[in-house]
Enzyme design. Sequence first.
Site, PDB file in Angstrom:
ATOM      1  N   GLU A 222      54.065  10.312  46.692  1.00 43.99           N
ATOM      2  CA  GLU A 222      53.118  11.393  46.997  1.00 43.99           C
ATOM      3  C   GLU A 222      53.721  12.683  46.474  1.00 43.99           C
ATOM      4  OE1 GLU A 222      52.263  12.019  51.185  1.00 43.99           O
ATOM      5  OE2 GLU A 222      50.604  13.357  50.668  1.00 43.99           O
TER       6      GLU A 222
ATOM      7  N   ASN B 263      43.520   7.008  53.108  1.00 49.23           N
ATOM      8  CA  ASN B 263      44.935   6.990  53.482  1.00 49.23           C
ATOM      9  C   ASN B 263      45.042   6.772  54.991  1.00 49.23           C
ATOM     10  OD1 ASN B 263      47.802   7.364  53.403  1.00 49.23           O
ATOM     11  ND2 ASN B 263      47.486   9.450  54.101  1.00 49.23           N
ATOM     12  N   GLU B 264      45.401   7.795  55.730  1.00 50.93           N
ATOM     13  CA  GLU B 264      45.534   7.594  57.188  1.00 50.93           C
ATOM     14  C   GLU B 264      44.227   7.994  57.868  1.00 50.93           C
ATOM     15  OE1 GLU B 264      49.016   9.673  58.542  1.00 50.93           O
ATOM     16  OE2 GLU B 264      50.284   7.938  58.169  1.00 50.93           O
TER      17      GLU B 264
HETATM   18  O1  AHR Z   1      54.781  10.534  54.044  1.00 52.49           O
HETATM   19  C1  AHR Z   1      54.364  11.762  54.552  1.00 52.49           C
HETATM   20  C2  AHR Z   1      53.002  11.666  55.214  1.00 52.49           C
HETATM   21  O2  AHR Z   1      53.069  10.847  56.323  1.00 52.49           O
HETATM   22  C3  AHR Z   1      51.913  11.038  54.385  1.00 52.49           C
HETATM   23  O3  AHR Z   1      51.304  11.951  53.557  1.00 52.49           O
HETATM   24  C4  AHR Z   1      50.948  10.551  55.404  1.00 52.49           C
HETATM   25  O4  AHR Z   1      50.224   9.433  54.965  1.00 52.49           O
HETATM   26  C5  AHR Z   1      51.810  10.292  56.610  1.00 52.49           C
HETATM   27  O5  AHR Z   1      51.323  10.897  57.735  1.00 52.49           O
END
Ligand code: AHR
Length: 662
Positions: A55, A380-381
């Site tokens: 990321e 993603n989350e």
């Molecule tokens: O890895 C850092 C962050 O942690 C990521 O962006 C997210 O997916 C998670 O909350």
Amino acid sequence: MISKANKCTGLLALAAVLATCAVTTGSAQTPKVFTIKANEIKAEVAPTMWGLFFEDINQGADGGLYAELVKNRSFEFDVAGMGWKEIKDKDAEGSALYQNRGNANPANRRYVQLKSESGRYGLANEGFKGMGIKQGMQYDFSVLARQHEGRSGSLLVELVDEKGTVIGSTSVKPASTDWAKYTASFVASATVPKASLNVVLTEKGGMDLDMISLFPKDTWKGRKGGLRADMVQLLADMKPGFFRFPGGCIVEGRTLDERFQWKKTIGKPEDRELIINRWNVEFKHRLAPDYFQSFGLGFFEYFQLCEDIGASPLPILNAGMACQFNTAEVVPLDELQPYIQDALDLIEFANGPASSPWGKKRAEMGHPEPFNMTMIGVGNENWGPQYIERLKVFTKAINDKYPGIKIVNSSGTDPSGDRFDYLDKELRAMNVDIIDEHYYRAPQWFLDNAGRYDSYDRQGPKVFAGEYAAQSVRIASPDNKNNWHCAMSEAAFMTGLERNADVVVMASYAPLFAHAEGWQWTPDLIWVDNLRSYGTANYQVQKLFSLNKGTHVVPVLLDNKAVSGQEGYYASATIDRKTNELILKVVNSTGKRQSGAFLIDGANKVQGKGSLTVISSADLEAVNSFEAPDTISPKVSPISIKNKRINLDLSPYSVNMVKVKI
Ligand code: AHR
């Protein structure tokens, strides 16, 4: 009457007892006796098993992996002149005006109009926390430029150290009033961790400048405008099974407008629309006002990187939802189509023939062959019913058009709790392909959860341990350390992932990179500064597992049970059918020396000599650093194996691996 089977068991037990007696010398403790069932295949280890999560956080892309040295090269940051400052000699007269072309060039609106009426006038770029420059290295400068109002003149380009001493220079001269790219190279005369770049008019003249850029020649594979070679090398050295990109929360963005849109990250760098990086403002204690995404490292480059390092690409796309920790905006269901189209077009961009509309764009960027993408992540989350509603629409569209593509689905932010329980139930009811689980937890959680997957449904969806890292203080605390306590606990947990390779098909530590001055989140797998990089203790553990994954899981048992924390022992075993090796991994998570006798059952022959690799530290707080990058690193030695028995003397807090031909 004693049955044949019982007789065998009895003989084996006797052998074990005798063997146990034979190794007690030299060790204070009677060794525990473990059994490896080398001919009982429990699972295949997926080629994707150990991979990478990337990321653009912690200056991971701009100012990190992407080797561009100029920050805000096209003046598109919110503050046009951020990263630049005026250079003006006494008595000189000049101006730098940021011009906005508006919709004439929506992806790259601004440029600077530089004029000198007299004397030396220009701009200096500070780089990303300075520019790391190496003596004797060639640097390639480029700029889009045009003469202003027909004025001619040259642009002097200088690299200077922190005292202002010139350590390399060149010049370019725009030849017309039309925009064109000008390039020039020079060699640096000194190594400087924090240089800056001057672009200067030395006499009366004027020109418009955009995309002012400087790259070192020694990029990964020597690609122009490419990636930092030392950083890619650390990834390549791990032989990762997959590479997940581009995140992480930046996939979602703080708002939907600021979400990651892959189509805006391909094509010519000057046509890629810069946006703010979500980590710019995320943590009040680590604000990063100059953190933007230039997308010089875009989706084409991500796919190319995957190919270079032999990793299966795993792109994650926005599911029509902005980060739920931020605005939590969702796109109305009846307006989801463009998001779905992005997913379908991405598959065509990666895999379609060069004659297809998106395959053609890939071919035009220099890669007519497909990238062979087999997986895509939706969200993603993300969590809640709003995610499931959107996911179902994506799933149908992707399955209908590309039934061979596996979909990775979010199980939210945590490995337990209401959000997780709801999503896990829904996703299993949908019979999805792969569920992405995240755990940022204390080291003890990792030790306690090595058996997490022992009871998972073997017939249900596969699991992707998509983001995990032991947190020495608490999640996202700026005081978290990449210490041995965390790394060793992760190793213990990873034996559980490996043992359950029939369920867990991918796993990746997160985040991947952090710049020593530009980070927002710690711990991280690899730390860099402008000139150096090193793998943490956690990196050494990840690499050990990745390089030694084997092809098939076999049981290693203590008292007929999986070795998952009894008296601090954790273990897993695989065989590698390509090399005919048995690979045994054992973690001693206690602070005392322990021994173990590992009896190899079910192998016709076992070679007398193998190798033992140990990563250990008596100090749980120990870390690697720029100055001492190998404090925690593997030590390899030969090991003798007699009578199909591996005797291990396990140092306190140690991760041990034995490889032997069978
Ligand atoms: O890895 C850092 C962050 O942690 C990521 O962006 C997210 O997916 C998670 O909350």
